[in-house]
Design an enzyme around this catalytic site. Structure first.
Site, PDB file in Angstrom:
ATOM      1  N   GLU A   1     115.138  73.123  59.540  1.00  0.00           N
ATOM      2  CA  GLU A   1     114.109  73.779  58.732  1.00  0.00           C
ATOM      3  C   GLU A   1     114.028  75.296  58.938  1.00  0.00           C
ATOM      4  O   GLU A   1     112.987  75.820  59.392  1.00  0.00           O
ATOM      5  CB  GLU A   1     112.745  73.140  58.997  1.00  0.00           C
ATOM      6  CG  GLU A   1     112.703  71.642  58.711  1.00  0.00           C
ATOM      7  CD  GLU A   1     111.297  71.058  58.736  1.00  0.00           C
ATOM      8  OE1 GLU A   1     110.364  71.730  59.199  1.00  0.00           O
ATOM      9  OE2 GLU A   1     111.129  69.917  58.271  1.00  0.00           O
TER      10      GLU A   1
ATOM     11  N   GLU B   1     114.499  63.617  58.329  1.00  0.00           N
ATOM     12  CA  GLU B   1     113.109  63.323  58.728  1.00  0.00           C
ATOM     13  C   GLU B   1     112.342  62.820  57.513  1.00  0.00           C
ATOM     14  O   GLU B   1     112.485  63.349  56.416  1.00  0.00           O
ATOM     15  CB  GLU B   1     112.369  64.568  59.242  1.00  0.00           C
ATOM     16  CG  GLU B   1     112.865  65.088  60.558  1.00  0.00           C
ATOM     17  CD  GLU B   1     112.103  66.329  61.033  1.00  0.00           C
ATOM     18  OE1 GLU B   1     110.940  66.544  60.599  1.00  0.00           O
ATOM     19  OE2 GLU B   1     112.689  67.095  61.808  1.00  0.00           O
TER      20      GLU B   1
END
Ligand code: FCB
Length: 458
Positions: free
Chosen positions: A160, A349
């Protein structure tokens, strides 16, 4: 070897604890947690889930749940305390034991090199705002490929980078807590550059079996209304959140509309050097996607530089206030294939936090998380049926853990952790996931059909 695997994910700072053990250096998260008011309840990752000491029983727990793959992160300050130079042999040995322990148990290790814990010494030298940090990261990547490449073949460079760049350096709600857009933009470029350099280092050092990807947090973006201003605001957030990272990595260019917008606000995006974008667009084996929720936005001209504000989520929402929308995962996967081609996708995720989960008679009932996982896996199955090449799915998270600025107040685990005793209790959702994996293994779900290569229709 089957093409599709199911597992769970964690990150070093969120679970390991033992921050002063084994020669580990400080990271920017150790520092951030010491800032008054930065983290809820003054919590820190000092102890977390004590996974650094309990890793063996945690691996046994993964076996009991039937996990096929485990995504963890390597703490850069544990293996290279200053983020340059000397390796810390004890830190490297920890991850070697972990990877070997996984392989011994028939679980695939997947290592993320950077899940937000920059060595403090690198921050002191300018952090991701300076180009040197990208070069140091590439050295770290090369060292890991060299020391661990025989036991780890699946590598993720960054987790991220949008969060690191913009929540860490523009909004300042995450480490290192800087609030400056120009810095954040520079950081985003150096993160991407470091990704490309690391891809090359991992391939060079990891041998022919190495598989390399990056994990991005991506979301479908919806305008709060049909008004042209809101629709344009949604396109800007899409540019900021999704395309600012996807385009350079997969097309070798920053999105022109966003370059123009940022340059209008802050002047020339001057950290990009000739050749950088070729490095950033180095060939990948897979794209990692973290999906939690869609975004809704409206125009808000007073908010520089993007001129937008988040609009309220539609119910239901999780304890984070995040909208639950499994169809968003399906839409996102189809959009990725349409706009960026057929690259294999790992859902690195996906999961949710809910309040009020208690251990009663040795059990934790979490029906909302069961529904969340069930609906998102069904959406994934539909995307697979529609031809998207999804190869992995990881529930976030294996364990309740240190949820960054929220401390321990938000529980994302499929396994409950009693922080006072470190007792682990698989929640109902973990047992449901275990059964789902077993069914998939026996060919009971579409994802299972993909493994054997047989065609299926819903
Ligand atoms: C993601 C992070 C992960 C965890 C989840 C809830 O943004 O990658 O570490 O905090 O959100």
């Amino acid at each position: 070897m089957s093409a599709f695997r199911l597992g769970a994910a964690t990150a070093a700072y969120q679970v390991e604890g033992s921050v002063r053990e084994g020669g580990r250096g400080d990271s920017i998260w150790d520092d951030f947690c010491r800032l008054p008011g930065a983290v809820a309840d003054g919590d820190s990752g000092d102890v977390a889930c004590d996974h650094y000491r309990r890793w063996r029983s945690d691996l046994d727990l993964m076996v009991a749940l039937g996990l096929e793959s485990y995504r963890f992160s390597i703490a850069w300050p544990r293996v290279q305390p200053d983020g340059r130079g000397r390796l810390n042999a004890r830190g490297v040995a920890f991850y070697r034991r972990l990877a070997e322990g996984l392989l011994d148990r028939g679980i695939e290790p997947v290592a993320t090199l950077y899940h937000w814990d920059l060595p403090s010494a690198r921050q002191d030298a300018g952090g991701w705002a300076v180009r040197d940090t990208a070069e140091r990261f590439a050295e770290y990547a090369a060292l890991m490929a060299d020391r661990l490449g025989d036991v780890v073949t699946q590598w993720i460079t960054h987790n991220e980078p949008w969060v690191v760049a913009f929540l860490g350096h523009a909004e300042g709600v995450k480490a290192p807590g800087i609030r400056d857009w120009v810095t954040a933009l520079r950081v985003s470029h150096h993160l991407l550059l470091s990704h490309g350099l690391a891809v090359r280092a991992l391939r060079a050092g990891g041998g022919p079996d190495a598989r390399v990807g990056i994990t991005l947090n991506l979301a479908p973006v919806h305008a709060a209304s049909d008004a042209v201003e809101d629709v344009a605001a949604a396109a800007r957030l899409d540019g900021h959140l999704n395309r600012w990272f996807l385009d350079p990595v997969l097309r070798g260019a920053y999105p022109p509309d966003m370059v123009e917008l940022f340059e209008r606000s802050y002047g020339l995006f001057d950290v990009v050097r000739a050749g950088d974008l070729d490095v950033i667009a180095s060939r990948l084996d897979f794209l990692g996607v973290n999906y939690y929720m869609p975004k809704r936005v409206r125009a808000e001209p007073r908010r520089a530089p993007l001129g937008l504000a988040e609009a309220g989520p539609r119910p239901p929402v999780t304890a984070m206030g995040w909208e639950v929308d499994a169809d968003g995962l399906h839409a996102l996967l189809l959009r990725l294939r349409r706009d960026y081609g057929d690259l294999p996708v790992y859902i690195t995720e996906n999961g949710a936090a809910f309040d009020g989960e208690e251990v009663v008679d040795g059990r934790v009932e979490d029906p909302q998380r069961v529904a969340y996982l069930r609906d998102h896996l069904a959406a994934l199955e539909r995307a697979v049926a529609d031809g998207v090449d999804v190869r992995r799915y990881y529930a976030w998270s294996l364990l309740d853990n240190f949820e960054w600025e929220h401390g321990y107040s938000k529980r994302f685990g499929i396994v409950h952790v009693d922080y006072a005793t470190q007792r682990r209790t698989p929640k109902r959702s973990a047992l449901w996931f275990r059964d789902y994996i077993a069914r998939a293994r026996n060919g009971g779900a579409q994802v299972a059909d993909q493994r054997t290569g047989s065609a299926s229709s819903p």
